[in-house]
Design an enzyme around this catalytic site. Structure first.
Site, PDB file in Angstrom:
ATOM      1  N   SER A  55       0.821  -1.215   0.000  1.00  0.00           N
ATOM      2  CA  SER A  55       0.000   0.000   0.000  1.00  0.00           C
ATOM      3  C   SER A  55       0.850   1.257   0.000  1.00  0.00           C
ATOM      4  CB  SER A  55      -0.887   0.024   1.243  1.00  0.00           C
ATOM      5  OG  SER A  55      -0.088   0.262   2.389  1.00  0.00           O
TER       6      SER A  55
ATOM      7  N   GLY B  33       1.815   2.157   3.708  1.00  0.00           N
ATOM      8  CA  GLY B  33       2.921   1.353   4.211  1.00  0.00           C
ATOM      9  C   GLY B  33       4.234   1.675   3.520  1.00  0.00           C
TER      10      GLY B  33
ATOM     11  N   GLU C 286       7.043  -0.233  -4.001  1.00  0.00           N
ATOM     12  CA  GLU C 286       6.126  -0.246  -5.135  1.00  0.00           C
ATOM     13  C   GLU C 286       4.735  -0.207  -4.553  1.00  0.00           C
ATOM     14  OE1 GLU C 286       5.910  -3.805  -7.670  1.00  0.00           O
ATOM     15  OE2 GLU C 286       3.925  -2.939  -7.973  1.00  0.00           O
TER      16      GLU C 286
ATOM     17  N   CYS D 278      -1.237  -5.145  -9.248  1.00  0.00           N
ATOM     18  CA  CYS D 278      -0.834  -3.739  -9.176  1.00  0.00           C
ATOM     19  C   CYS D 278      -0.980  -3.077 -10.552  1.00  0.00           C
ATOM     20  CB  CYS D 278       0.584  -3.590  -8.649  1.00  0.00           C
ATOM     21  SG  CYS D 278       1.722  -4.796  -9.305  1.00  0.00           S
TER      22      CYS D 278
END
Lengths: 503, 503
Positions: free
Chosen positions: A240, A243, A263, A300
């Site tokens: 996330s 994070g 990422e 993603c």
């Protein structure tokens, strides 16, 4: 079964606390218990990694390759046990798991080959010019050098390919960096199986103790200890934005800052030009719906934003898309955090005055959610940056533009992305080109007439992009060049022959 | 004469404040006045650079090369006017200035060649595999892409080679990034002359308005505006650790973090093995003293720490070194800030109980300082991290070790460095090797039997190193690879032929 932390060649279990994995289908704890790492265990893992670095970086490429190939073999040898465990922890169908396992072992073998070929050393040499006036030139030899112990935080959605023995780990091990993995809470059991394979492979191929460790624990607390440890040299994270940014900030605020490759989110916009929509509306709808809902939309590179002109062709595409989504199953999401976020995101869309939810259905089980499609006018989209953000899961927002100018405004307004795509006919080159010129500024990979899901593992892949897609857009997390994240250049000046053999 | 800011092709002077350069020989303000940039002018310069980026990145390599070559020609054409101005602002002897000018124009021409050759694009290509099972592979083409507007903070000690048209600027311009230079307070006049050359070269060679700007102003306040501007994509800085870290922190704390390449302090340790000292003590002393005092010791590669065994050979070297320093002139330092820091540093050494100042003499004029040499025992050095830090100027600290083990402890305890050197005889390989293995972890360039001053401009140079030498040890500030700091990878997937010509 109780599973310990793996610290080098030791199993370690100092804490009295216990962790559990949750079955996303039943929302119940799975039977096995896992023991989180204490601060002392974290420190031991990093100190061991540092000591291992001094040996491991001088291990030959062939030996490192043998280690990586042994890991690949070990993962294959786990056979159905690994598949079933991953199924329990992710709810993924078996076919999805097998594809990811194949990719993971293929990546390990690719990086084994990199370890042998050593192109990542990027060696250059300038010979001495002893007679040069006014000053002679000494010989200079430059090579890339492994940066030191690397900490990897695995991804919830890729327990194999982006986690314990995934691309971050394999690329770091290939170039001589020891790795400490922080196991993802969602798949502690899958991690434990793979981590044991890595430990055994390291022992069998004679790698130094500490070349690999796997620690369980709370993402933020254990993560903080790992990122702040003075011997940690670099960090890889997939997850996330909250994070990833938190770990990045910890890394930059250290007395000695270190690279943190997070990422994070991406909505992977797709711009649909009208002649292409017209060409074969139905096939295009099928392709888009497939990419939206693949693996429950938990990639993603899932396309979260579609951009098109507000015209009849787009109306037809909209209808066709809704049909395809209606034919698609509900998506079982990976964990309660993800399904709660998704449900909240859809609820906000429902309550928004500007956005119209045009496909969504009620779904039964807690982690099972309906795919969804919403529509918004370009000006409303531009006025509301919240709509530019990712809703992780099988959702896309279709942005309707009155003109190509509005389409360009959308491109200009977007945040950084992993990918951006344009669907176009040959006759639409003149329309596509200025759009692409803006998209290059926004994304790491630009696609023509293709969906963003499906990340090829090869030399020419860029899996990365401007913030917030990643915290460092100068590197890729996928493909052979992923090794570049764990290297720094060193120049050897005037070195006598044979003084340093392995650089 | 009043000198304005240069914003693209416009001269601009909105502020009523005035700045002056100081003559380091007289400590008096020079006659010319300079006008600092206002916030509006800073914003205009960055916005213009952003717009210019969209054009400039598509300008051909040949055209960018013509621009860089025109700058080089223009600097040469300034002739004695530039030399005399730089002399007034630095106090450097003419020979030193001519060497730096030659290096600067040579760098510009080298990067012009890079612009044409385009090796920095690192293009890779994976062809489409339409028949691959289970999924076809699309074509993938990867290239490095200019990151956007770059802000450069020049160095006090290199008004030409590391400032207005220095390596940071030339490497960024070569690969398609517009540049905004924040002129260094110490050499506003030299900057103004070179900046005007760049503006004229841009106009003459048809570059877009905004490809280059030069702003005067307070380092911290103007610097903050520049680094925090959302359109700024990267920052290059050469100077103090305090300044470099402050800019780095500003860059990382942005909503969208950007790379900040700060090149900061370094003590460039030299390890002297006994057989080498014995070989020709006098010549070695001359070489070391020369490197210590070159340009007043105001090189970032000046050797601030010497490490040797505490024995007769080192005693002889100590005496010889003091003799050489005694024969050296006082050093005229660049500005009052630098000379004050140097005097304070020497005063602290004098007052220290652990450290013995073995060479130093009283010196007359304010900015003229004596070279200095001090001696400390290894254990005292290890116990006092303050002694590990740079005293910028012609000073070195000789650390005396009781054993090779203590020598290794010194290497282990050092901070990150631009360079580290070992002087050794062939018979001392076994002693040197473990030392070198530690020094690789600490420095960007490792030298055998050579002094660190003299940074070769070539492919194989690494001018960079672990923190605090730089804020990002994965890049070099000198040599052809300096371009890599201003680039990020982009992959083009499934692109039809000819859609994008210039990538």
């Amino acid at each position: 079964m109780i599973t310990n932390n793996i610290i080098g060649f030791q199993l370690s279990a100092k804490s009295s606390e216990r962790l559990f994995s949750v079955n996303p289908m039943t929302l119940e704890n799975l039977e096995e218990t896992f023991i989180p790492a204490t601060e002392a265990e974290v420190n031991l893992a990093v100190e061991k990694a540092f000591k291992a670095w001094r040996l491991y970086r001088n291990v030959s490429g062939e030996e490192r390759a043998a280690f990586l190939n042994e890991i690949a073999k070990g993962i294959e040898a786990l056979g159905d046990m690994l598949v079933q465990r991953m199924k329990l922890e992710t709810g993924y169908p078996e076919a999805r798991i097998l594809v990811e396992r194949n990719r993971t072992v293929a990546q390990l073998r690719m990086f084994a080959e990199e370890a042998v070929q050593e192109q990542w050393k990027e060696i250059s040499f300038d010979a001495a010019l002893p007679d040069r006036k006014p000053t002679p030139r000494p010989s200079l030899r430059k090579t890339m050098f492994p940066i030191g112990p690397v900490v990897v935080f695995g991804a919830s959605n890729f327990p194999l390919a982006y986690s314990t023995a995934g691309g971050d780990v394999a690329s770091a091990l290939a170039v001589g960096c020891p790795v400490i993995v922080k196991a993802h809470d969602s798949h502690l059991g899958t991690n434990a199986l793979v981590a044991e394979v890595i430990m055994q492979a390291a022992q069998k191929t004679g790698m130094p103790d500490g070349v690999f460790s796997s620690l369980n624990g709370d993402g933020l607390a254990t993560g903080k200890l790992l990122v702040q440890h003075p011997r940690t040299a670099a960090v890889g994270f997939t997850g996330s934005q909250r994070g990833g940014r938190a770990l990045f900030d910890l890394g930059q605020q250290r007395e000695i800052p270190i690279p943190v490759f997070s990422e994070m989110g991406s909505v992977n916009p797709i711009f649909l030009l009208p002649e292409k929509i017209k060409e074969d509306t139905n096939a295009l709808a099928a392709q888009l719906a497939g990419s939206m809902t693949l693996s429950g939309g938990q990639f993603c590179t899932q396309p979260g934003i579609l951009v098109a002109l507000n015209d009849d062709r787009t109306d037809a595409l909209k209808l066709a898309l809704c049909e395809k989504l209606n034919a698609a199953d509900d998506a079982l999401l990976l964990n309660q955090g993800i399904s709660k976020s998704y449900r909240n995101g859809i609820a906000e869309i429902k309550n928004s005055l500007d956005v119209k939810l045009i496909f969504h259905r009620e779904s039964g089980r807690d982690n099972a959610v309906s795919p969804a499609l919403a529509v918004v006018q370009a000006q409303q989209f531009l006025a509301n940056p919240k709509l530019h953000r990712e809703i992780f899961g099988p959702f896309s927002l279709l942005v309707l533009c009155q003109s190509y100018k509005e389409m360009s405004q959308i491109a200009e307004a977007l945040e950084g992305q992993l990918t951006a795509a344009v669907f176009m006919q040959e006759v639409e080159r003149a329309t596509a080109l200025p759009l692409i010129e803006v998209l290059i500024e926004k994304a790491g990979r630009i696609i023509v007439n293709g969906v963003p899901t499906g990340v090829e593992v090869c030399d020419s892949m860029t899996h990365g992009g401007p913030y917030p897609a990643t915290t460092d857009n100068r590197f890729t997390a996928v493909g052979t060049h992923a090794t570049q994240r764990w290297l720094r250049p060193v120049t050897f000046q005037n070195f006598p022959d044979g003084l340093l053999i392995n650089t």
